[in-house]
Scaffold this motif. Structure first.
Motif, PDB file in Angstrom:
ATOM      1  N   ARG A 132     -74.122 -30.757 -52.281  1.00  0.00           N
ATOM      2  CA  ARG A 132     -73.642 -30.255 -50.999  1.00  0.00           C
ATOM      3  C   ARG A 132     -72.425 -31.043 -50.541  1.00  0.00           C
ATOM      4  O   ARG A 132     -72.305 -32.225 -50.844  1.00  0.00           O
ATOM      5  CB  ARG A 132     -74.761 -30.332 -49.950  1.00  0.00           C
ATOM      6  N   LEU A 152     -74.865 -24.920 -40.341  1.00  0.00           N
ATOM      7  CA  LEU A 152     -73.751 -25.854 -40.306  1.00  0.00           C
ATOM      8  C   LEU A 152     -74.121 -26.907 -39.274  1.00  0.00           C
ATOM      9  O   LEU A 152     -74.540 -26.566 -38.168  1.00  0.00           O
ATOM     10  CB  LEU A 152     -72.480 -25.120 -39.888  1.00  0.00           C
ATOM     11  N   SER A 168     -71.048 -30.728 -41.967  1.00  0.00           N
ATOM     12  CA  SER A 168     -71.334 -30.132 -43.272  1.00  0.00           C
ATOM     13  C   SER A 168     -70.352 -28.997 -43.537  1.00  0.00           C
ATOM     14  O   SER A 168     -69.855 -28.353 -42.613  1.00  0.00           O
ATOM     15  CB  SER A 168     -72.774 -29.620 -43.326  1.00  0.00           C
ATOM     16  N   LYS A 169     -70.077 -28.757 -44.802  1.00  0.00           N
ATOM     17  CA  LYS A 169     -69.146 -27.685 -45.174  1.00  0.00           C
ATOM     18  C   LYS A 169     -69.874 -26.377 -45.445  1.00  0.00           C
ATOM     19  O   LYS A 169     -69.255 -25.381 -45.819  1.00  0.00           O
ATOM     20  CB  LYS A 169     -68.319 -28.114 -46.383  1.00  0.00           C
ATOM     21  N   GLY A 170     -71.169 -26.407 -45.251  1.00  0.00           N
ATOM     22  CA  GLY A 170     -71.999 -25.225 -45.408  1.00  0.00           C
ATOM     23  C   GLY A 170     -73.341 -25.476 -44.755  1.00  0.00           C
ATOM     24  O   GLY A 170     -73.613 -26.574 -44.274  1.00  0.00           O
TER      25      GLY A 170
END
Length: 242
Positions: free
Chosen positions: A29, A168, A186-188
């Protein structure tokens, strides 16, 4: 209730800044980490403009700055009510707007233990709420949020490795001496367990605090990024003085 607006990223010119932002990965992640040296940087909390209006957007915060000041980093910094008043304890420039809440409540904020992000002129620390109440640190700025992500090196006891709740998310972890604060988004979508594990296992922060999910936003001109969309309540940022 928060009003859902479209999530945008504005392209900005790259500027020099002492704040270090970079993408990092852990367990498949990706996260964006902005590290602030609290001993030297002008790290502050922001909520309202000079006329008392809640700022709400990074662009509004930039417009409120004085001549010669530049916003080199910013992030949403705590949960808020429908009118964007902070849910928990909030202090800005030594003035308390909202008192400390120590009891259980609903939602992520009430997933005890929660905590307080405390800024002085030379330090930044995350405290678990009851520890904060006991020690009564003198914070120039403070924002209470929750849940805690990491508490004395351990993940929040309610976090489940097999959780299916993913969003997110953004938050902050601080070093033991309070000299550095690591702000992470977070990027996702990630679970609380995955998010907290990044602070514990990669950043090695003994204490870390969740700011929010879904409305998570980042202003990082050095990455040519400034998110727009949901109206925010408290904002944490670093001001460069030209």
């Amino acid at each position: 209730m928060r009003v859902a607006l479209c999530f945008l990223a504005l392209t900005l010119p790259t500027i020099a800044s002492a704040v270090e932002c970079q993408d990092q990965s852990h367990d498949g992640r990706s996260f964006t980490v902005c590290t602030v040296d609290a001993t030297t940087e002008d790290l502050r909390l922001f909520l309202r403009s000079g006329d008392g209006t809640v700022l709400g957007q990074f662009r509004d915060l930039e417009r409120s700055l004085s001549a010669g000041e530049t916003l080199s980093f910013a992030m949403n910094a705590g949960m808020y009510h429908a009118d964007r008043r902070p849910v928990g304890h909030y202090v800005e420039k030594n003035i308390e707007e909202t008192r400390l809440l120590t009891g259980a409540s609903s939602g992520n904020f009430g997933l005890l233990p929660n905590g307080v992000f405390c800024i002085t002129n030379t330090t930044a620390q995350v405290y678990e709420t009851l520890d904060f109440a006991s020690k009564s640190p003198q914070c120039r700025d403070a924002s209470q949020s929750g849940p805690m992500l990491v508490i004395d090196g351990q993940l929040h006891p309610r976090f489940l490795p097999n959780s299916t709740s993913k969003f997110l998310r953004n938050g902050v972890g601080t070093t033991a001496n309070g000299e550095k604060a690591h702000f992470v988004i977070s990027k996702g979508p990630v679970t609380f367990h995955q998010f907290g594990s990044f602070f514990r296992d990669v950043l090695n922060t003994p204490n870390a605090l969740y700011f929010d999910g879904k409305v998570s936003r980042l202003h990082a001109p050095q990455l040519e990024r400034s998110d727009a969309g949901f109206w925010m309540g408290p904002i944490v940022g670093v001001i460069d003085h030209n």
